[in-house]
Design a protein around this motif. Structure first.
Motif, PDB file in Angstrom:
ATOM      1  N   LEU A 120       0.809  -1.189   0.061  1.00  0.00           N
ATOM      2  CA  LEU A 120      -0.013   0.010  -0.029  1.00  0.00           C
ATOM      3  C   LEU A 120       1.025   1.075  -0.044  1.00  0.00           C
ATOM      4  CD1 LEU A 120      -2.577  -1.272   2.660  1.00  0.00           C
ATOM      5  CD2 LEU A 120      -3.191  -0.694   0.104  1.00  0.00           C
ATOM      6  N   GLU A 121       1.871   1.078   0.805  1.00  0.00           N
ATOM      7  CA  GLU A 121       2.760   2.318   0.734  1.00  0.00           C
ATOM      8  C   GLU A 121       3.627   2.614  -0.643  1.00  0.00           C
ATOM      9  OE1 GLU A 121       3.485   4.627   3.338  1.00  0.00           O
ATOM     10  OE2 GLU A 121       1.983   3.555   4.623  1.00  0.00           O
ATOM     11  N   LYS A 122       3.975   1.444  -1.286  1.00  0.00           N
ATOM     12  CA  LYS A 122       4.736   1.501  -2.541  1.00  0.00           C
ATOM     13  C   LYS A 122       4.032   1.876  -3.822  1.00  0.00           C
ATOM     14  CE  LYS A 122       7.946  -1.280  -5.419  1.00  0.00           C
ATOM     15  NZ  LYS A 122       8.719  -2.456  -5.136  1.00  0.00           N
ATOM     16  N   TYR A 123       2.745   1.245  -3.696  1.00  0.00           N
ATOM     17  CA  TYR A 123       1.810   1.301  -4.960  1.00  0.00           C
ATOM     18  C   TYR A 123       0.504   2.149  -4.614  1.00  0.00           C
ATOM     19  CZ  TYR A 123       4.799  -2.283  -6.888  1.00  0.00           C
ATOM     20  OH  TYR A 123       5.939  -3.101  -7.339  1.00  0.00           O
ATOM     21  N   GLY A 124       0.045   2.245  -3.456  1.00  0.00           N
ATOM     22  CA  GLY A 124      -1.174   2.869  -3.346  1.00  0.00           C
ATOM     23  C   GLY A 124      -2.105   1.878  -3.229  1.00  0.00           C
ATOM     24  N   ALA A 125      -3.429   2.418  -2.573  1.00  0.00           N
ATOM     25  CA  ALA A 125      -4.589   1.693  -2.411  1.00  0.00           C
ATOM     26  C   ALA A 125      -5.287   1.255  -3.716  1.00  0.00           C
ATOM     27  CB  ALA A 125      -5.680   2.397  -1.356  1.00  0.00           C
ATOM     28  N   ASP A 126      -5.457   2.146  -4.612  1.00  0.00           N
ATOM     29  CA  ASP A 126      -6.144   1.849  -5.969  1.00  0.00           C
ATOM     30  C   ASP A 126      -5.364   0.767  -6.772  1.00  0.00           C
ATOM     31  OD1 ASP A 126      -8.271   3.465  -5.547  1.00  0.00           O
ATOM     32  OD2 ASP A 126      -7.429   5.202  -6.853  1.00  0.00           O
ATOM     33  N   ALA A 127      -4.059   0.663  -6.770  1.00  0.00           N
ATOM     34  CA  ALA A 127      -3.348  -0.318  -7.607  1.00  0.00           C
ATOM     35  C   ALA A 127      -3.674  -1.975  -6.522  1.00  0.00           C
ATOM     36  CB  ALA A 127      -1.822   0.075  -7.350  1.00  0.00           C
ATOM     37  N   PHE A 128      -3.591  -1.673  -5.491  1.00  0.00           N
ATOM     38  CA  PHE A 128      -3.903  -2.911  -4.485  1.00  0.00           C
ATOM     39  C   PHE A 128      -5.289  -3.416  -4.826  1.00  0.00           C
ATOM     40  CE2 PHE A 128      -5.340  -5.308  -0.941  1.00  0.00           C
ATOM     41  CZ  PHE A 128      -4.029  -6.115  -0.547  1.00  0.00           C
ATOM     42  N   ARG A 129      -6.140  -2.374  -4.980  1.00  0.00           N
ATOM     43  CA  ARG A 129      -7.743  -2.652  -5.394  1.00  0.00           C
ATOM     44  C   ARG A 129      -7.613  -3.392  -6.603  1.00  0.00           C
ATOM     45  NH1 ARG A 129     -11.430   0.152  -1.486  1.00  0.00           N
ATOM     46  NH2 ARG A 129     -13.013   0.057  -3.474  1.00  0.00           N
ATOM     47  N   TYR A 130      -6.854  -2.735  -7.644  1.00  0.00           N
ATOM     48  CA  TYR A 130      -6.924  -3.431  -8.863  1.00  0.00           C
ATOM     49  C   TYR A 130      -6.578  -4.936  -9.175  1.00  0.00           C
ATOM     50  CZ  TYR A 130      -5.540  -4.223 -13.648  1.00  0.00           C
ATOM     51  OH  TYR A 130      -5.512  -4.818 -15.001  1.00  0.00           O
ATOM     52  N   TRP A 131      -5.777  -5.160  -8.296  1.00  0.00           N
ATOM     53  CA  TRP A 131      -5.179  -6.449  -8.126  1.00  0.00           C
ATOM     54  C   TRP A 131      -6.514  -7.381  -7.464  1.00  0.00           C
ATOM     55  CZ3 TRP A 131      -4.505  -8.814  -3.032  1.00  0.00           C
ATOM     56  CH2 TRP A 131      -4.547 -10.105  -3.111  1.00  0.00           C
TER      57      TRP A 131
END
Length: 813
Positions: A559-570
């Motif tokens: 979450l720190e590296k990519y952000g929440a939206d990238a995590f939610r995309y995965w």
């Protein structure tokens, strides 16, 4: 007409540090606050959010599961529903007690032996839970989840009062009773376990072949068993009635080789003749099969293992030993007596405690039971009245219902849980049940009667129950708690209409089944309209994540590296609904790149105003809007089916592989119109199409990637995307054909591939006249602009000369 050359979005890249600021803004605006008003015409959708156990941080699989729940909640809000999606913690039960034992080096049974000690132990549990809950809340806020945070978890008086009220109601209806019965017992946790709380583990162990003497004939028979330590409680030998080898033994007696008592030899149809020698010991109790055989054969049990897992004095030479030690000792004695024929190593399945993995024993103990056997057929009918997403998981529930063989033991000998609201009169033995509506702690509270209602004994004779409820007895009323049951009748009536249970497949037999059972017993109806089942979150190798394996993946660094939206995309794209989903950092990178692409698209579109009138659409505009209409219909249907995999896949493909790669490229010359090749109305038509499509993408994507979509929408359209309705295609879009857009993709791809193969720069014209199918003529200007075509022609019949460079494109040099 010329447009300003400066984009209204000044930042060149999306900065994930904005996520926290946006979340704080959402909270300040009360964007997701649930407000119930009787005059609100909107239907309520209640999401029975799984209250996570506050015993530690989520791994990436757990975080993804809750992110998906938030996606569904956001979609329903955009569809006009008033969405009730609370978040509160499951704080009852054994896990926190185990954590406190480890952290403080205490024995809860010793500590809780006095009221003062029990209070202190409960205080330590609350302290641990408070800290763990803080960590979980931080994670879901980082993820951008729009839950309503309720601080009254399952250990609150507010929740426990409802649990106790349902117990009192069902007790009065005769559905709850107290009895001494054989139950699953964990010696480590020192508590009863329901069948649903057992796991099965394959272990290696010996199969012992033991000689038994036949009393009447003096001959010997051999019996194979994995548990020679149970010989003292052995009351019979049985064989399958079809087994010809032992028919002559029917009605005879065997002499116990260790203890000398007689045991009847008889038949039992469920014996497997292929196991061991085909003769089976019937002991109290080796397993649940023994329990059934004792009941069916009318045998009197003798329990020889105590609650600590030690052999009792009844076990004679094995007394005081643990089960494993007793097994070895029994085998040793049998060998000394010449009665152990052999032992062979086998692998077999043993039931273990779901929490500590200790092999369970079956003991006689007095517990409170909830009737469930008589409801099996009703529960099967209920299972068919609920919409399962996906359908395949309905079978798991039905199989579990079919397997149920005992009533549910709902009481436990533990401490941090809801107390069983019962007092007993020590003079006459009467069981006293208080009136519902209050939270009772019988182990410390004064009895709510001045005297025994039956015999008149004074209050000091009324002794409170010390047992607590199975945690699933609490958790199974979560949907009632959420909808206002026994607290707000008007809210309950409206919010219980459309209920959704999102959960993992691993707790179908516990949380889902028990919820359906309890709600049916209380209300006579299904607990849910929909049940959304997800698979297991796996590590990058496809293995389940466990602390013992050292493969638990913490979501925080990602979450720190990519952000929440990238995590939610995965989280959305990892797998289809209902299947296991594997963690992939590459998918997070893809999500991050998608955010960048979306930001770049928005910056480009932000250069141009959004026309409300005076625009004219060209063929490629209409075809693109028609293509968008198909995508919107498809993803709207998928969302409504509680799926997020198809929506993210379709949005990504349309946005990146068509809108950015083809449509925007085709209209770039027109949107600037520096040479006035197009009319002002046609130029505005491109602006209109760009804004219309971007707004639709942002709104359709908002449930999955709420931060970047909201940041863009606020900059361009001066409002939150989360206040908008879910995009719906206009009627005329559905009448138009997307064929031109689809053919544009083919033509563009063919020309770009030819240029790349022949080392022609994309800004250079093709060497010759280009011929295209006649149906592409409506976008002749766009194709000439994009591909720098000086000489363009169209054909109805295939050209007689020239080079076919692919997809119907001909080049005549």
């Amino acid at each position: 007409m010329s447009a300003g050359i400066k984009p209204r979005i000044k930042e060149k890249r999306w900065n994930i540090s904005e996520e926290q600021k946006l979340y704080e803004q959402w909270e300040k605006e009360g964007l997701y606050d649930f407000v119930f008003r009787e005059d609100d015409p909107r239907e309520i959708i209640t999401i029975d959010t799984p209250p996570p156990y506050a015993s530690g941080k989520w791994h990436v699989g757990g975080a993804a599961h809750y992110a998906q729940i938030d996606m569904i909640a956001r979609y329903f809000r955009m569809k006009g529903y008033n969405v009730l999606v609370p978040f509160y913690a499951d704080r009852n039960g054994l896990p926190v007690e185990v954590q406190v034992e480890k952290a403080y080096g205490v024995n809860p049974h010793e500590m809780a032996s006095t009221p003062e000690g029990r209070e202190e132990f409960l205080r330590l549990c609350r302290k641990f839970l408070d800290k763990a809950e803080e960590e979980i809340v931080k994670i879901w806020k980082k993820l951008g989840c729009s839950f309503n945070y309720w601080r009254n978890g399952t250990d609150s008086p507010k929740y426990r009062r409802i649990t106790q009220s349902t117990f009192i109601e069902l007790y009065k209806r005769g559905l709850i009773y107290e009895a001494e019965r054989p139950v699953n017992w964990c010696p480590r946790c020192r508590t009863t376990l329901a069948d649903a709380e057992l796991e099965h583990k394959d272990v290696e162990g010996y199969l012992y072949y033991i000689k038994f003497k036949i009393k009447e004939t003096g001959e010997y028979v051999v019996v194979a068993t994995t548990r020679p330590e149970m010989l003292r409680s052995c009351k019979a030998l049985v064989y399958n009635p079809s087994d010809e080898r032992y028919k002559k033994l029917e009605g005879l007696h065997a002499i116990n080789p260790l203890y000398g008592h007689e045991m009847i030899i008889t038949t039992y149809p469920e014996v497997n003749p292929e196991f061991g020698t085909g003769l089976v010991m019937v002991c109290s109790y080796g397993d649940q099969v023994d329990v059934k055989m004792f009941r069916d054969l009318g045998l009197k049990p003798l329990v020889i293992i105590d609650k600590s897992g030690k052999m009792t004095k009844e076990a004679g030479p094995l007394a005081g030993l643990g089960v494993e030690e007793a097994r070895e000792k029994a085998a040793e004695i049998l060998k000394e007596k010449g009665l152990l024929v052999k032992k062979e190593m086998i692998t077999h399945s043993v039931p273990v405690c779901w929490r500590c993995k200790t092999p369970i024993q079956i003991l006689h103990t007095r517990e409170w039971f909830l009737k469930q056997l008589e409801f099996k057929e009703d529960m099967k009918k209920i299972a068919y009245q609920i919409e399962f997403k996906p359908e395949m998981h309905r079978r798991k529930l039905l199989d579990w219902i079919e397997s149920i063989s005992t009533d549910w033991p709902i009481s436990r000998d533990r401490y941090y849980a809801t107390e069983v609201p019962i007092w007993r009169c020590s003079r006459c033995g009467e069981v006293l049940v208080p009136e519902p509506g209050k939270y009772y702690r019988p182990w410390i509270d004064r009895a709510p009667w001045d005297q025994c209602p039956k015999c008149g004994a004074p209050r000091e004779y009324l002794v409170g129950e010390k047992k607590v409820f199975d945690t699933w007895f609490d958790s199974s009323i979560s949907v009632l708690y959420v909808t206002g049951y026994l607290r707000n009748e008007k809210l309950f009536k409206k919010s219980f209409k459309y209920t959704l249970r999102p959960q993992g497949q691993d707790i179908i037999r516990t949380w889902l089944y028990y919820s359906l059972l309890r709600v049916y017993q209380l209300l006579g109806k299904p607990a849910f309209k929909w049940v959304r089942i997800t698979g297991m979150g796996l590590d990058e190798k496809g293995e389940a994540m466990h602390k013992s394996k050292g493969n638990v993946i913490d979501p925080d660094p990602f979450l720190e590296k990519y952000g929440a939206d990238a995590f939610r995309y995965w989280a959305a794209s990892a797998s289809k609904l209902g299947y296991d989903y594997r963690f992939s950092e590459q998918a997070l990178r893809t999500g991050s790149l998608f955010m960048t692409k979306l930001w770049n698209i928005a910056r480009f579109v932000s250069v141009f105003p959004e026309p409300k009138e005076g625009f004219k659409l060209r063929g490629i505009d209409r075809a693109t809007l028609a293509k968008l209409a198909i995508v919107l219909k498809k993803i709207d249907k998928a969302y409504s089916e509680l799926d997020v995999y198809e929506p993210i896949t379709e949005i990504y493909q349309f946005t990146w592989n068509y809108f950015a790669s083809h449509y925007i490229e085709l209209v770039k010359t027109r949107v600037y119109n520096r040479e006035s090749t197009y009319s002002i109305e046609e130029q505005k038509g491109a602006w209109y199409t760009l804004h219309t499509i971007l707004k639709a993408i942002l709104r359709a994507l908002a449930p999955i990637m709420p931060f970047v979509t909201d940041a863009i929408y606020r900059r361009l359209y001066n409002d939150s995307v989360h206040r908008q309705k879910f995009p719906e295609p206009k009627k005329e879009w559905l009448k138009w054909s997307p064929e031109l857009a689809e053919k544009a993709v083919l033509v563009n791809s063919a020309i770009w591939a030819y240029k790349k193969k022949n080392n022609i720069r994309f800004t250079q014209p093709l060497p010759g006249k280009v011929y295209l199918p006649r149906e592409l003529e409506p976008m002749a200007e766009e194709l000439k602009d994009l591909h720098h075509i000086d000489d363009l022609g169209f054909y109805t019949e295939l050209p007689s000369k020239g080079v076919d460079i692919g997809n119907g494109v001909y080049l005549v040099k």
